[in-house]
Design an enzyme around this catalytic site. Structure first.
Site, PDB file in Angstrom:
ATOM      1  N   ASP A 198      -3.229   0.500 -11.000  1.00  0.00           N
ATOM      2  CA  ASP A 198      -3.027   1.821 -10.278  1.00  0.00           C
ATOM      3  C   ASP A 198      -2.250   1.331  -8.866  1.00  0.00           C
ATOM      4  OD1 ASP A 198      -3.164   4.150  -9.233  1.00  0.00           O
ATOM      5  OD2 ASP A 198      -5.233   4.567  -9.585  1.00  0.00           O
ATOM      6  N   GLU A 253      -7.502  12.783  -4.142  1.00  0.00           N
ATOM      7  CA  GLU A 253      -8.061  11.512  -3.945  1.00  0.00           C
ATOM      8  C   GLU A 253      -8.887  11.309  -2.949  1.00  0.00           C
ATOM      9  OE1 GLU A 253      -5.290   7.932  -4.968  1.00  0.00           O
ATOM     10  OE2 GLU A 253      -3.937   9.310  -5.770  1.00  0.00           O
TER      11      GLU A 253
HETATM   12  C1  BGC Z   1      -0.685   8.486  -4.860  1.00  0.00           C
HETATM   13  C2  BGC Z   1       0.567   8.502  -4.761  1.00  0.00           C
HETATM   14  C3  BGC Z   1       1.168   9.106  -3.454  1.00  0.00           C
HETATM   15  C4  BGC Z   1       0.842   7.867  -2.746  1.00  0.00           C
HETATM   16  C5  BGC Z   1       1.190   8.152  -1.133  1.00  0.00           C
HETATM   17  C6  BGC Z   1      -1.039   7.192  -3.896  1.00  0.00           C
HETATM   18  O1  BGC Z   1      -2.504   7.103  -3.790  1.00  0.00           O
HETATM   19  O2  BGC Z   1      -1.377   8.501  -5.918  1.00  0.00           O
HETATM   20  O3  BGC Z   1       1.125   9.578  -5.738  1.00  0.00           O
HETATM   21  O4  BGC Z   1       2.641   9.228  -3.288  1.00  0.00           O
HETATM   22  O5  BGC Z   1      -0.594   7.396  -2.515  1.00  0.00           O
HETATM   23  O6  BGC Z   1       0.998   6.533  -0.375  1.00  0.00           O
HETATM   24  C1  BGC Z   2      -3.647   7.155  -8.201  1.00  0.00           C
HETATM   25  C2  BGC Z   2      -3.342   7.412  -9.761  1.00  0.00           C
HETATM   26  C3  BGC Z   2      -1.824   7.847  -9.847  1.00  0.00           C
HETATM   27  C4  BGC Z   2      -1.039   6.909  -9.187  1.00  0.00           C
HETATM   28  C5  BGC Z   2       0.540   7.211  -8.926  1.00  0.00           C
HETATM   29  C6  BGC Z   2      -2.764   6.311  -7.626  1.00  0.00           C
HETATM   30  O1  BGC Z   2      -3.096   6.445  -6.204  1.00  0.00           O
HETATM   31  O2  BGC Z   2      -5.041   6.607  -8.393  1.00  0.00           O
HETATM   32  O3  BGC Z   2      -4.201   8.547 -10.433  1.00  0.00           O
HETATM   33  O4  BGC Z   2      -1.474   7.713 -11.156  1.00  0.00           O
HETATM   34  O5  BGC Z   2      -1.508   6.844  -7.777  1.00  0.00           O
HETATM   35  O6  BGC Z   2       0.571   8.099  -8.278  1.00  0.00           O
END
Ligand code: BGC
Ligand code: BGC
Length: 846
Positions: A323, A524
């Site tokens: 991740d 998140e």
């Molecule tokens: C998310 C990403 C997002 C990024 C921004 C991640 O936790 O999953 O999709 O663009 O944070 O920093």
């Molecule tokens: C998230 C994932 C996601 C990734 C890419 C992460 O922050 O936990 O679920 O697939 O970002 O966006």
């Protein structure tokens, strides 16, 4: 190490059952694609991988295992480094434009492909790259795509055939844009709904998650063992986040403490059917199990996940992707170097912005033997196997693929109808006193609440942007229907009339009112909350109460990413519908609320709670049938024919709730639910932002998310100077800040020192309509004088700001303004006892 190489065989029974139930709805009539010629025998595949591996340079191999984000590399860098895969995170639209039209996504797919396929100088054949995206409830990063209900609503349908069809429709929409891979489905079994990702979970119970997991994977990838598997209308799926992301007690990226037996019984439940459907990839979880970060947990990430029957393992044969910089959280690692994670079983590092140093570090580790060549070859083998299964070596340029560029398939009428059906099936009727529902459509219907005509709100997080909501407007959802839009359609057709009134006020008395309200979008950790109490300062409650007092029956429609404690709102409504996050087809709600013109039932409610509904601010105890903390149990859901009467519910919180001694204003995980941040400039209206990025009207002040310890857990504010500009945080209720010896305590890092005076303080609650109270501010310039600097804590005692009497009712607990230039990162703001560097303030009259 045990590595299963055989292609799994599928029982014919499962296949024919699937064909009988699902196939008719899978493809819209307009979609016809040639089937893949034949399925290669497993031994042929491995022989082909052997040949490829034998011909790859070390750099080529290492490039396979590092995955950058489109926001952080150029086409030239793709040609130089040949990344084996890449992703677009939630805020990574083409060219930085989240609102880019679908054409630009496809053009970008071609551009990356071309850059990756430039012949190598040494004559080695280039390896096709693959593009991953989070298509979590439809192809949700794309303007104009069909957005289905988030998983919490799909869990409430208890309908795996529906979920399989949604997977298939989503795969088609992804294929239209030339993307290969989705980071879905989330198979978390969420045991504490305070977690900000609860809505990504099908249910709190493993059997429901298990029933949906295989169906969604099959919808996305096709049926293994058939020529349709990973064909041109299919995409690679990801089972995530492995393992036990839902068991952390409501904390994002937390720790699940559980016995091995419970890990398997509860948290692995969805992986078994997903792996049986040959899910090609698994994503490691940010979280830990019994104190060990999954990204470094070989026992689970390799031994358990890949092990065969002998060790009672899951027998997974695909690739494991990390991740977002998750490897950096393993002890002894950083985002730019982590052999431990790779050796524990991570095959691809998700290294959005850290890819460059990580490539160098990983190369050095292979050269030094810290990572063995065998381990590298094993990871690359798994990656190539997925690429071969997906046909990437034969598929050609993204735009040349059968569905690419068929933009009419985005939100096609079939997909919209499917989404609308999903909305109907997902709604759970919690209360229907006096059998108010279904409503006669031929009446005067008032529609109120801030969720009524708001597609962004009904779609939740992971909608066009990472956090969703925020600045999204109607025009960003060209093919969507709001809940109000659906009501108008139904009521008009039957000869009734509608009025939209956000606050529920009216001139002509309506026959019935529908009030749509609930949570604002989040994703998140930004969605983590301390209690399940819903609060909008009783705004929706008061709206409903006024309508009731005026003799208008009230239907409440509650939008939320989780069950919440809403007893006052349930009490004041005659009927209460839990709608979760239905997505772009708001019409599904009117379908359920209204009877047919002749009075007959149009659609019966069939949704059942996939999460226990709480009877207080703390989450109910699961698996206990008589927990007083549960109001409506798992599986609850009324039908029209039920003559149930929900009596008056307790409205006061049980004792022992988090007191106000320390008030979090802005946490590492964002603002408290429903609080707002504003950016203002002298002379123009303030701009509210609910996410972590935005700018003031003329751009004098720009805010964006930056990383302190975790991604975007801090904000960087940059003042350009010239105009006075301000950031303010508004609470949903007024706060009593008159407790002695409290301070505004801020974690900050000065990036560029202030060139003018910087004032910090609070604003009292307004004293009456139209009277804007003045902010109470202290000169905090002295605290920011050392820059550029590192993170530190500063305190501004509230007595520097104002008299105690003036602090008794504050609704804006944080304001910062300057007319000069300044660049400041902020990660945490609270009202608490002073710590860190304190502001000395002149004695003031008390
Ligand atoms: C998310 C990403 C997002 C990024 C921004 C991640 O936790 O999953 O999709 O663009 O944070 O920093
Ligand atoms: C998230 C994932 C996601 C990734 C890419 C992460 O922050 O936990 O679920 O697939 O970002 O966006």
């Amino acid at each position: 190490m045990l590595e299963l190489t055989a292609v799994r065989c599928f029982p014919l029974l499962a296949l024919s059952a699937f064909l009988a139930t699902g196939s008719a709805t899978l493809l819209s009539p307009m979609v016809s694609v040639p089937a893949r010629a034949q399925i290669a025998a497993a031994s042929d595949v491995e022989a082909r991988i052997d040949a490829l591996l034998a011909n790859m340079s070390l750099d080529q191999k290492i490039a396979q295992v590092v995955q950058p984000d489109t926001a952080s590399f150029s086409l030239a860098e793709m040609t130089e480094y040949r990344f084996g895969s890449y992703l677009s995170g939630g805020n990574s639209g083409p060219g930085g434009d989240e609102l880019a039209p679908p054409e630009r996504w496809l053009a970008l797919a071609d551009a990356h492909w071309d850059a990756a396929m430039v012949p190598h100088a040494d004559g080695r054949p280039p390896i096709p790259t693959m593009w991953a995206i989070d298509a979590l409830h439809g192809h949700n990063n794309i303007v104009g795509a069909t957005l289905f209900p988030h998983n919490i609503g799909l869990g409430a349908t208890r309908d795996p055939d529906l979920v399989r069809a949604i997977g298939a429709a989503t795969a088609i929409e992804i294929a239209v844009t030339g993307i290969d891979w989705t980071f879905a489905p989330t198979l978390a079994v969420v045991r504490d709904a305070r977690w900000g990702r609860t809505y990504e979970s099908y249910a709190e119970q493993p059997d429901v998650v298990a029933s949906m997991a295989g169906a969604m994977v099959e919808g996305l990838q096709g049926t293994p063992g058939t020529s349709a598997f990973l064909g041109p209308d299919k995409v690679i799926a990801t089972a995530k986040h492995f393992l036990a992301d839902g068991g952390t007690g409501g904390k994002d990226q937390g720790d699940t403490v559980a016995s091995e037996a419970d890990l398997r019984r509860i948290h692995a439940a969805g992986y078994i059917p997903a792996i049986a459907r040959d899910v090609q990839t698994v994503m490691a979880s940010f979280s830990s199990v019994n104190g060990v970060k999954l990204h470094g947990d070989k026992a689970h990430l390799t031994d358990y996940l890949r092990g065969g029957a002998g060790i009672n393992g899951l027998g997974f044969n695909g690739l494991v992707v990390g991740d977002w910089n998750g490897h950096g959280q393993v002890p002894g690692c950083s985002v730019s170097s982590c052999a431990a994670s790779f050796n524990a079983g991570l095959d691809i590092f998700m290294a959005p912005d850290s890819w460059k140093p990580l490539l160098a570090a990983t190369t050095a580790q292979v050269k030094s033997g810290e990572i063995s060549m065998a381990r590298l070859d094993q990871a690359v083998r798994r990656i190539l196997r997925v690429k071969l299964a997906a046909g990437l070596f034969d598929k050609g340029r993204p735009s040349s693929r059968p569905l690419a560029g068929r933009f009419e398939l985005l939100a096609s009428s079939d997909h919209r109808a499917l989404a609308r059906r999903a909305v109907r099936e997902s709604l759970v009727l919690l209360k229907n006193n006096g059998n108010l529902l279904p409503l006669k459509p031929k009446q005067r219907v008032l529609v109120a609440g801030d969720g009524a005509d708001n597609v962004a709100m009904q779609s939740g997080g992971w909608t066009i942007s990472w956090q969703g909501g925020g600045d999204l407007t109607k025009t960003d959802f060209p093919r969507a229907q709001s809940i109000y839009g659906g009501i108008v359609e139904t009521v008009k057709a039957a000869g009734g009339s509608t009025m939209l009134s956000a606050d529920g006020s009216f001139t002509a008395k309506p026959d019935v009112a529908i009030v749509v309200f609930g949570e604002k979008p989040y994703a998140e950790f930004m969605g983590d909350i301390d209690t399940l109490e819903y609060h909008d300062d009783y705004k929706s409650y008061k709206t409903m109460q006024r309508l009731r007092t005026a003799g208008v029956p009230v239907v409440a429609v509650f939008l939320s990413g989780r069950p919440m404690w809403v007893n006052p709102e349930i009490n004041v409504a005659d009927s209460f519908v839990a709608a979760f996050l239905p997505g772009t087809e708001g019409g599904g709600i009117a379908d359920m609320l209204f009877a047919k013109a002749d009075g007959g039932i149009a659609h019966e409610f069939r949704g059942k709670l996939s999460f226990s509904w709480p009877n207080g601010p703390m989450p109910p105890k699961l698996d206990s049938s008589r927990d007083p903390g549960t109001l409506f149990p798992f599986g609850y859901g009324l039908r029209f024919a039920d003559h149930s009467n929900v009596g008056s519910l307790r409205e006061t919180a049980p004792p022992g709730r988090a007191g106000d001694a320390r008030i979090a204003v802005l946490g590492r995980s964002g603002l408290p639910a429903a609080w707002y941040m504003w950016l203002a400039e002298a002379g123009s209206p303030a701009v509210p932002i609910s996410s972590n990025a935005g700018s003031s009207p003329s751009g004098a002040l720009v805010l964006r998310g930056v990383d302190r310890d975790r991604q975007e857990d801090a904000r960087l504010a940059t003042w350009r100077g010239g105009t006075k500009a301000q950031i303010a945080v508004t609470a949903t209720r007024s706060l009593d800040l008159s407790t002695p010896d409290q301070a505004l305590v801020i974690d900050l890092r000065v990036v560029a020192k202030p060139t003018g005076k910087v004032m910090v303080g609070v604003t009292p609650a307004s004293v009456g309509m139209g009277k804007k109270p003045n902010s109470l501010l202290a000169d905090a310039t002295a605290l920011l004088a050392n820059g550029p600097g590192t993170w530190r804590t500063v305190s501004i005692p509230l007595r520097c700001i104002g008299r105690r009497a003036a602090l008794r009712a504050v609704n804006t607990p944080f304001v910062i303004e300057t007319a000069g230039r300044l660049s400041l990162a902020i990660s945490d703001i609270r009202i608490a006892r002073p710590t860190g560097l304190g502001l000395k303030c002149p004695a003031r009259p008390r």
